[in-house]
Write an enzyme that holds these catalytic residues in place. Structure first.
Site, mmCIF file in Angstrom:
data_model
loop_
_atom_site.group_PDB
_atom_site.id
_atom_site.type_symbol
_atom_site.label_atom_id
_atom_site.label_comp_id
_atom_site.label_asym_id
_atom_site.label_seq_id
_atom_site.Cartn_x
_atom_site.Cartn_y
_atom_site.Cartn_z
ATOM 1 N NE ARG A 198 1.116 32.384 1.433
ATOM 2 C CZ ARG A 198 1.119 33.514 2.135
ATOM 3 N NH1 ARG A 198 0.561 34.610 1.593
ATOM 4 N NH2 ARG A 198 1.655 33.574 3.334
ATOM 5 C CE LYS A 222 -0.835 30.306 3.811
ATOM 6 N NZ LYS A 222 0.083 29.464 4.622
ATOM 7 C CG HIS A 292 5.479 27.548 -1.745
ATOM 8 N ND1 HIS A 292 4.449 28.475 -1.667
ATOM 9 C CD2 HIS A 292 5.978 27.451 -0.494
ATOM 10 C CE1 HIS A 292 4.321 28.891 -0.414
ATOM 11 N NE2 HIS A 292 5.240 28.285 0.316
ATOM 12 N NE ARG A 295 5.359 32.459 0.020
ATOM 13 C CZ ARG A 295 4.861 33.619 0.410
ATOM 14 N NH1 ARG A 295 4.666 34.577 -0.474
ATOM 15 N NH2 ARG A 295 4.571 33.835 1.679
ATOM 16 C CG HIS A 318 6.076 34.870 6.022
ATOM 17 N ND1 HIS A 318 7.421 34.658 5.770
ATOM 18 C CD2 HIS A 318 5.417 33.991 5.218
ATOM 19 C CE1 HIS A 318 7.563 33.703 4.876
ATOM 20 N NE2 HIS A 318 6.367 33.282 4.526
ATOM 21 C CE1 TYR A 327 11.988 31.005 1.827
ATOM 22 C CE2 TYR A 327 10.939 32.585 3.288
ATOM 23 C CZ TYR A 327 10.852 31.571 2.364
ATOM 24 O OH TYR A 327 9.623 31.119 1.968
#
Length: 346
Positions: A198, A222, A292, A295, A318, A327
């Site tokens: 990110r 995150k 993004h 990404r 993730h 994806y």
């Protein structure tokens, strides 16, 4: 509400108008999200804003304490949001915020039962992310080597950007600075596409986070979760050039250990990084592209090249495999498009 309170004046006014028991519950919940759940400041603001809206709605229906909150109240709040034009994605997030608060309030004794446990969320329409073709991605990351520096790539902050340490003066002659900025831009683009990190993660990398011998970089994602991501030879060459010939030109005492620097020596700000990516994409004649999107492109190209879905999940950081599975749909859509274009019986 302190540092965890929402920035919007309207939300703050609603918060201050709540009865004291509801107001205290909001503040305690914000502290729980930040300190116990380790949520980002952005997530805390969003959840608190949703909660304040819910409790303001409950107040208008006569609720003065958290214990008086009911499932019907939550449902009527969501229905009102829908009639005022809230998007399905917004409704899904607000329902999630209500469920999270209800579960927390029940655990802490503020609610006798978890009233929102059975609350259903509207299923958001999932749109496929923008993905560059491999040759487009290659054109983008190589663009800084073939283009003189411009105000877009130099990364000077505009008056609307968040305050940044980039606003301090740097050192070095103008020509040296322009060349260093181009090396920085190439490093940024290679990093974003080569690792799929990110933009906030890329800007937060320190020089000590890079293991050049193993060609891996440590990033903080995150929730403060750390992961190690490999990068390839093109990124290694860009890194070598940046560390040897670029970063020393831009570095100032306040640069500290930041890997990526702004044109004036401070840590590169994500807003500036977004402008750099979009500027080079426009110069290369590519569709509107964000960090993004790079990404997304990296993940899609990995899967199309045969990478395992679990491995891509780890690379992207993730927490759920469901976030990575989008994806696979991108790859299928590309396959369908190629089939329609090439097969005589498509």
């Amino acid at each position: 509400m302190g540092a965890q309170g929402p920035a919007a004046n309207g939300t703050r006014a609603m918060h201050d108008a709540l009865p004291a028991p509801l107001r205290d519950a909001v503040d305690e919940f914000a502290g729980h999200l930040a300190s116990v759940r380790n949520r980002s400041a952005h997530t805390v603001r969003a959840y608190v804003a949703d909660l304040v809206s819910l409790l303001d709605h409950a107040r208008r229906m006569g609720c003065t304490e958290v214990a008086e909150l009911s499932l019907d109240t939550v449902r009527s709040w969501l229905a009102r949001q829908r009639t005022t034009g809230a998007a399905r994605t917004s409704l899904a997030r607000r329902a999630a915020a209500a469920r999270t608060f209800s579960a927390w309030a029940h655990r802490t004794g503020l609610l006798p039962t978890d009233v929102a446990a059975t609350l259903a969320s509207p299923r958001p329409r999932r749109t496929l992310p923008t993905v560059l073709r491999p040759e487009q991605a290659a054109l983008l990351v190589e663009k800084p080597a073939h283009r003189p520096a411009t105000p877009v790539s130099v990364g000077l902050a505009s008056p609307t950007d968040p305050p940044s340490s980039e606003d301090r003066p740097g050192t070095g002659a103008s020509g040296d600075t322009d060349a260093a900025v181009r090396l920085r831009d190439r490093m940024l683009l290679e990093l974003l596409y080569g690792t799929g990190v990110r933009v906030s993660e890329a800007c937060g990398i320190d020089t000590a986070d890079v293991d050049q011998g193993r060609r891996v970089v440590r990033v903080r994602g995150k929730g403060g979760r750390e992961r190690t991501v490999p990068y390839g030879l093109p990124a290694q060459r860009a890194l070598d050039d940046w560390l040897r010939h670029g970063r020393p030109v831009l570095a100032v005492p306040d640069s500290r250990d930041a890997l990526l620097l702004g044109a004036r020596g401070g840590r590169l700000h994500p807003t500036t990084a977004r402008r750099i990516v979009s500027g080079y994409a426009e110069a290369a004649g590519l569709p509107r592209t964000s960090p993004h999107a790079l990404r997304h492109s990296a993940a899609t190209h990995l899967l199309e090249g045969g990478a395992d879905l679990r491995a891509v999940q780890e690379l992207l950081g993730h927490s759920s495999l469901a976030s990575t599975q989008i994806y696979t749909h991108v790859s299928v859509e590309r396959l369908r498009a190629a089939y329609r274009q090439a097969h005589p019986r498509a």
